[in-house]
Design an enzyme around this catalytic site. Sequence first.
Site, PDB file in Angstrom:
ATOM      1  CG  HIS A 274      -2.383 -23.210  -6.807  1.00 27.20           C
ATOM      2  ND1 HIS A 274      -1.585 -22.369  -7.545  1.00 27.20           N
ATOM      3  CD2 HIS A 274      -3.664 -22.834  -7.062  1.00 27.20           C
ATOM      4  CE1 HIS A 274      -2.336 -21.518  -8.222  1.00 27.20           C
ATOM      5  NE2 HIS A 274      -3.610 -21.786  -7.951  1.00 27.20           N
ATOM      6  CG  ASP A 325      -3.414 -18.927 -11.083  1.00 25.92           C
ATOM      7  OD1 ASP A 325      -4.590 -18.805 -11.440  1.00 25.92           O
ATOM      8  OD2 ASP A 325      -3.104 -19.181  -9.915  1.00 25.92           O
TER       9      ASP A 325
END
Length: 459
Positions: A274, A325
Amino acid sequence: MKIYADTALLPEGWKSNVLVEIDKVGRIASLSSDVEAAKAKATADHRVPILLPAPANLHSHAFQRAMAGMSERRGAEALDTFWTWRQIMYRFLDILKPDDIETIAAFVQMEMLEAGYACNVEFHYVHHQPDGTPYAALAELSHRIGAASLDSGIGLTLLPVLYQYGGCDKRPLGPGQIRFGNDFERFAKLHQGATAMLPNLPVDSAIGVAPHSLRAVGQDALRDAVQLAGSGPLHMHLAEQVKEVEEVEAAWGARPTDWLLANHQVAENWCLIHCTQMTDAETDALAATGAIAGLCPITESSLGDGIFNGVRYLSKGGRLGVGSDSNIRISLSEELRTFEYSQRLRDRCRASVATTERSTGRVLFEAVTAGGAQAAGRKSGRIEEGAWADLLVLDGKSLMLDGVKGDEILDMFIFAADDRLVTDVWSAGRHLVKDGCHVASDSIRSRYREVMTRLRQEF
């Protein structure tokens, strides 16, 4: 096996009349371009129009695919955020059984392959029963991910996750999280148990280590996890949410990225997931390490994480890859498109990462194939001798690609079309997607349908 391609993207650029020979293990044994087309076509087992290296999906929580679409209603709080979404995820976890997790994972891996990915890097943190009691076999659920990969055929890099605490203050794990929890001693045994399944998987399978985050792992355990990983893949969530940054800074005296770089030798085997909350200085410093920034643009958009500083990061030589994800959507082209469009929206520009030599699509595609391979600890991401034959084919008969050549092929794939252009995918030489459909699609989808019928009733 031999594949003849009218055009292919090789490390040195686009080439015509390319012949790729794959050995019995699944590696590229030989490669030649500008071959005599008629002769090459006659000897090839497969004749394809456009051949590309297939990337690794570097970050996935497979089970979350089954809750896609279940978290789009407002809760009681005035503002719905990542943290309220997380509570829904924890409630969903409570009803998942080992068979469910295996079935969902196989379905997700099938979708990854159909999207053009050849490898699943699974950030696997569900280890125990809903009340936190370990299974009789400590690594039971890790083995279920491995079993799913045998069904789907996808390349697998499994990352068992170390998760100790509910926050930087070392508070106990709460409901939902308790399925994740281990101290380092038990985690090391779990990791050993997960590693024991590798001889039963294809030879391109691998294992790494994933300390979950600075919030969930103590400083001593993080050092132990780094030592356990050695030179293998080491992945960790980093600087995803403003609240997370503030919590780490208050507890540890520095922002997450600053703290990590000051206290650990972050190197090329690291993948930081991220990184949507970094300063310019942190962005530059992370780029200089050679580590991978693991970006998940669809999920980061879904959860309101923020926008990764991609233009600056790439300009400093930073390396990146993409993952699905939360698996709310599994789309290679959309991950790249969402990343690029986030940069354009923030900076009010166009073609944000393009260069005078390479188009936006080319820059993005080559970055994620190289970065995904590095993050997976997998010799792939390039069509070259000695690499795993992770390959994807685009539909040259599509109207979207009619008369299109060179970099514009990738620009059309990412920005004007979608994953429906993917017709064939090989993972380490295993031909798993044919004519746009996974070879075991019917059976995998049927099992998934049965599981989802029950889960929706229970949830």
